[in-house]
Enzyme design. Structure first.
Site, mmCIF file in Angstrom:
data_model
loop_
_atom_site.group_PDB
_atom_site.id
_atom_site.type_symbol
_atom_site.label_atom_id
_atom_site.label_comp_id
_atom_site.label_asym_id
_atom_site.label_seq_id
_atom_site.Cartn_x
_atom_site.Cartn_y
_atom_site.Cartn_z
ATOM 1 N N SER A 28 0.819 -1.217 0.000
ATOM 2 C CA SER A 28 0.000 0.000 0.000
ATOM 3 C C SER A 28 0.849 1.261 0.000
ATOM 4 O O SER A 28 0.330 2.373 0.009
ATOM 5 C CB SER A 28 -0.939 0.005 1.209
ATOM 6 O OG SER A 28 -0.195 -0.183 2.398
ATOM 7 N N ASN A 115 -1.974 -2.537 13.165
ATOM 8 C CA ASN A 115 -3.438 -2.363 13.125
ATOM 9 C C ASN A 115 -3.886 -1.116 13.891
ATOM 10 O O ASN A 115 -4.694 -0.331 13.391
ATOM 11 C CB ASN A 115 -4.134 -3.605 13.696
ATOM 12 C CG ASN A 115 -3.855 -4.836 12.844
ATOM 13 O OD1 ASN A 115 -3.267 -4.720 11.771
ATOM 14 N ND2 ASN A 115 -4.280 -6.001 13.316
ATOM 15 N N THR A 160 -40.288 26.467 -9.345
ATOM 16 C CA THR A 160 -40.566 25.107 -8.887
ATOM 17 C C THR A 160 -40.819 24.327 -10.170
ATOM 18 O O THR A 160 -41.346 24.888 -11.143
ATOM 19 C CB THR A 160 -41.798 25.015 -7.958
ATOM 20 O OG1 THR A 160 -42.928 25.509 -8.668
ATOM 21 C CG2 THR A 160 -41.619 25.830 -6.679
ATOM 22 N N HIS A 161 -40.396 23.099 -10.206
ATOM 23 C CA HIS A 161 -40.486 22.283 -11.434
ATOM 24 C C HIS A 161 -39.764 22.958 -12.600
ATOM 25 O O HIS A 161 -40.114 22.746 -13.756
ATOM 26 C CB HIS A 161 -41.949 22.013 -11.819
ATOM 27 C CG HIS A 161 -42.792 21.550 -10.676
ATOM 28 N ND1 HIS A 161 -42.961 20.222 -10.359
ATOM 29 C CD2 HIS A 161 -43.479 22.255 -9.736
ATOM 30 C CE1 HIS A 161 -43.738 20.113 -9.285
ATOM 31 N NE2 HIS A 161 -44.054 21.340 -8.884
ATOM 32 N N LYS A 288 -17.729 29.285 -28.770
ATOM 33 C CA LYS A 288 -18.113 28.665 -27.504
ATOM 34 C C LYS A 288 -17.350 29.173 -26.290
ATOM 35 O O LYS A 288 -16.159 29.434 -26.345
ATOM 36 C CB LYS A 288 -17.900 27.138 -27.581
ATOM 37 C CG LYS A 288 -18.869 26.393 -28.478
ATOM 38 C CD LYS A 288 -20.299 26.392 -27.976
ATOM 39 C CE LYS A 288 -20.518 25.497 -26.782
ATOM 40 N NZ LYS A 288 -20.479 24.089 -27.115
ATOM 41 N N ASN A 290 -17.498 27.497 -22.535
ATOM 42 C CA ASN A 290 -18.157 26.418 -21.781
ATOM 43 C C ASN A 290 -17.896 26.516 -20.284
ATOM 44 O O ASN A 290 -16.758 26.760 -19.872
ATOM 45 C CB ASN A 290 -17.647 25.061 -22.286
ATOM 46 C CG ASN A 290 -17.979 24.848 -23.750
ATOM 47 O OD1 ASN A 290 -19.009 25.303 -24.240
ATOM 48 N ND2 ASN A 290 -17.090 24.169 -24.454
ATOM 49 N N TYR A 322 -9.505 -6.574 12.871
ATOM 50 C CA TYR A 322 -8.894 -6.028 11.657
ATOM 51 C C TYR A 322 -8.838 -7.070 10.547
ATOM 52 O O TYR A 322 -8.534 -8.232 10.783
ATOM 53 C CB TYR A 322 -7.461 -5.546 11.955
ATOM 54 C CG TYR A 322 -6.748 -5.066 10.704
ATOM 55 C CD1 TYR A 322 -6.871 -3.749 10.278
ATOM 56 C CD2 TYR A 322 -5.994 -5.944 9.927
ATOM 57 C CE1 TYR A 322 -6.255 -3.315 9.103
ATOM 58 C CE2 TYR A 322 -5.376 -5.520 8.761
ATOM 59 C CZ TYR A 322 -5.511 -4.209 8.355
ATOM 60 O OH TYR A 322 -4.913 -3.783 7.197
ATOM 61 N N LYS A 330 -8.193 3.693 2.170
ATOM 62 C CA LYS A 330 -7.442 4.944 1.983
ATOM 63 C C LYS A 330 -7.723 5.665 0.682
ATOM 64 O O LYS A 330 -7.967 6.875 0.669
ATOM 65 C CB LYS A 330 -5.950 4.671 2.137
ATOM 66 C CG LYS A 330 -5.611 4.361 3.563
ATOM 67 C CD LYS A 330 -4.248 3.799 3.743
ATOM 68 C CE LYS A 330 -4.197 3.023 5.032
ATOM 69 N NZ LYS A 330 -5.121 1.858 5.089
HETATM 70 N N1 ARG Z 1 -1.165 -1.274 5.322
HETATM 71 C C1 ARG Z 1 -2.066 -1.774 6.274
HETATM 72 C C2 ARG Z 1 -3.425 -1.043 6.196
HETATM 73 O O1 ARG Z 1 -3.471 -0.065 5.583
HETATM 74 C C3 ARG Z 1 -1.482 -1.628 7.643
HETATM 75 C C4 ARG Z 1 -2.000 -2.611 8.625
HETATM 76 C C5 ARG Z 1 -1.507 -3.973 8.290
HETATM 77 N N2 ARG Z 1 -1.830 -4.910 9.293
HETATM 78 C C6 ARG Z 1 -1.688 -6.217 9.084
HETATM 79 N N3 ARG Z 1 -2.009 -6.985 10.068
HETATM 80 N N4 ARG Z 1 -1.277 -6.719 7.940
HETATM 81 O O2 ARG Z 1 -4.400 -1.470 6.747
#
Ligand code: ARG
Length: 464
Positions: A28, A115, A160-161, A288, A290, A322, A330
């Site tokens: 990630s 976590n 309205t409408h 135009k 826009n 978790y 994210k």
């Molecule tokens: N990159 C992970 C996330 O965004 C971090 C937590 C990972 N925890 C794990 N037990 N693999 O959630």
């Protein structure tokens, strides 16, 4: 056998290295590296608590602080080398810390798990983003007030409408959006309370056997308190969902306004012009201009709404506690924050760059029998039951439509065909100005009321 090169922080129990594709799939760092400064902030507070509780030495704490200061500089300066092999922001920073300060770096993770670490980072990030967004919503509200202030006497048709209904002022129309944004700002403030709780100390899911002080970490990080249940602390992302729903509402409100700006800029309406810097031309049609910005706001509302649904769906099937699913929280969250930030910034400027065309607005209000309700109300005030008044006015409107004129163009004798209660004082009632100022109560269109609403609105922004 695995070589040292293949080693992940957690790979002690594994017999073979992770498949290359899987590594990419599960990493990630490409997107969570933007949490870096919050991750460092959280780690420093955690380390300070560990030292205060004598779980690590004060020398360890100093080493961690020194290492983190350097890492922070590297991140801010753009010199930090992010490694996909190190999976995520947390392991990248921890590895770098250990390279810089040795064993103290390895002790940082005592009593903590990624976590509770990631849940903390996301909350710190979101709290910061909410504070910035509240300021941006306020700026947008101020832009609306600045424009509204000049237009309490600028009459336009209220619809309205999408059919002409009753005359209103342009200021009154703008103030409707002010109210929507006011509730949006309140929602952000409210949501912040639930974001602002500390997960750290929950560790992987069940807490930790070290003698930690969670409240101390909460205090160091300016959280209002700790998440009370360790399972809940690491697993739920309801705070992010709540924020995303507020974000979706903000965009939805701006999307409605965008739709209106687009219509109003169309020459058939011709109510406003949007400054050139917010528009683009066409590569084929030279004439135009826009309204790209409002169109994109309307379009981007779709993705922000989608982000909300993505997060709700992400959550709905997860057993406690978790699960790696949560790593997927994210991108939608970041996207919503980014889209809102850019949209609000541009929007406040765009509102400031609107040219209003009062003549066109007035003409449109004159064309749609917008004062018909005023005639009905006039008859009611003279004793006619409302339903009968409605019927009489409907017939009068039909008569005027056939003659292609406005109610106020009809002679007194013509109007009296529909009710003998009508006398020549009717003509002030039928004017747009008369109609506007007759609605003289809180929330009504009379210029005095709208001016008072603007004054209240100004002080409400200052108070929040
Ligand atoms: N990159 C992970 C996330 O965004 C971090 C937590 C990972 N925890 C794990 N037990 N693999 O959630």
């Amino acid at each position: 056998m695995m070589t040292m090169q293949d080693k992940q922080a957690w790979s002690g129990r594994f017999n073979e290295p992770v498949d290359e594709l899987v590594k990419r799939y599960t990493a990630s760092v490409d997107f969570d590296k933007r949490l870096a400064l919050f991750d460092i902030q959280g780690s420093l507070a955690h380390a300070q608590m560990l030292a205060a509780c004598e779980i690590i030495s004060s020398q360890d704490l100093k080493d961690i602080q020194r290492g983190m200061a350097q890492i922070e500089n590297e991140v801010i300066g753009g010199n930090f080398e992010w490694q996909l092999d190190l999976e995520d922001v947390h392991l990248n920073i921890e590895k770098r810390l250990t390279t810089l300060v040795g064993d103290a770096g390895k002790r940082l993770h005592t009593g903590r798990s990624r976590n509770d670490q990631v849940a903390t980072d996301v909350r710190l990030y979101l709290r910061h983003s909410i504070d910035e967004l509240i300021a941006l919503v306020h700026a947008m509200q101020s832009a609306l007030l600045d424009l509204a202030q000049h237009h309490t006497h600028t009459i336009m048709p209220g619809f309205t409408h999408l059919q002409v209904a009753q005359p209103i002022s342009f200021a009154h129309h703008l103030m409707a959006y002010f109210e929507m944004l006011k509730r949006d700002a309140e929602r952000l403030v409210d949501c912040r309370k639930r974001v602002n709780r500390l997960p750290l100390g929950a560790a992987a899911l069940a807490g930790t056997s070290y003698p930690i002080k969670r409240e101390y970490v909460a205090e160091l990080l300016n959280f209002d308190g700790v998440c009370e249940n360790s399972l809940d602390a690491v697993s739920d992302r309801d705070f992010a969902i709540e924020f995303s729903s507020t974000g979706a509402l903000i965009m939805t409100h701006l999307s409605r306004l965008s739709e209106e700006l687009i219509l109003w800029m169309n020459p058939r309406f011709g109510f406003i012009d949007i400054a050139d810097r917010f528009c683009t031309g066409s590569s084929i049609m030279p004439q135009k201009k826009n309204p790209d910005v409002p169109e994109l706001v309307r379009g981007k509302t779709g993705r922000v709404n989608g982000n909300l649904i993505a997060l709700l769906t992400l959550m709905k099937g997860q057993p406690l506690a978790y699960n790696k699913d949560n790593q997927e929280d994210k991108e939608p969250l970041f996207d919503t924050v980014d889209t809102l930030t850019q949209t609000l910034r541009i929007y406040a400027d765009m509102i400031g760059g609107i040219t209003v065309k009062p003549e066109a607005m007035r003409l449109a209000a004159l064309q749609g029998y917008a004062t018909a309700t005023d005639l009905a109300d006039y008859l009611v005030k003279k004793g006619l039951p409302f339903r009968d008044a409605h019927e009489a006015v409907a017939l009068a409107v039909r008569f005027a439509v056939e003659r292609n004129c406005d109610l106020s163009d009809l002679k007194l004798e013509e109007l009296q065909q529909f009710s003998l209660l009508i006398t020549d004082d009717i003509y002030t009632v039928l004017t747009l100005e008369g109609s506007l100022s007759a609605r003289n109560h809180t929330g009504g269109t009379s210029p005095a009321q709208v001016e008072a609403a603007i004054a209240r609105a100004r002080s409400s922004i200052l108070k929040i």
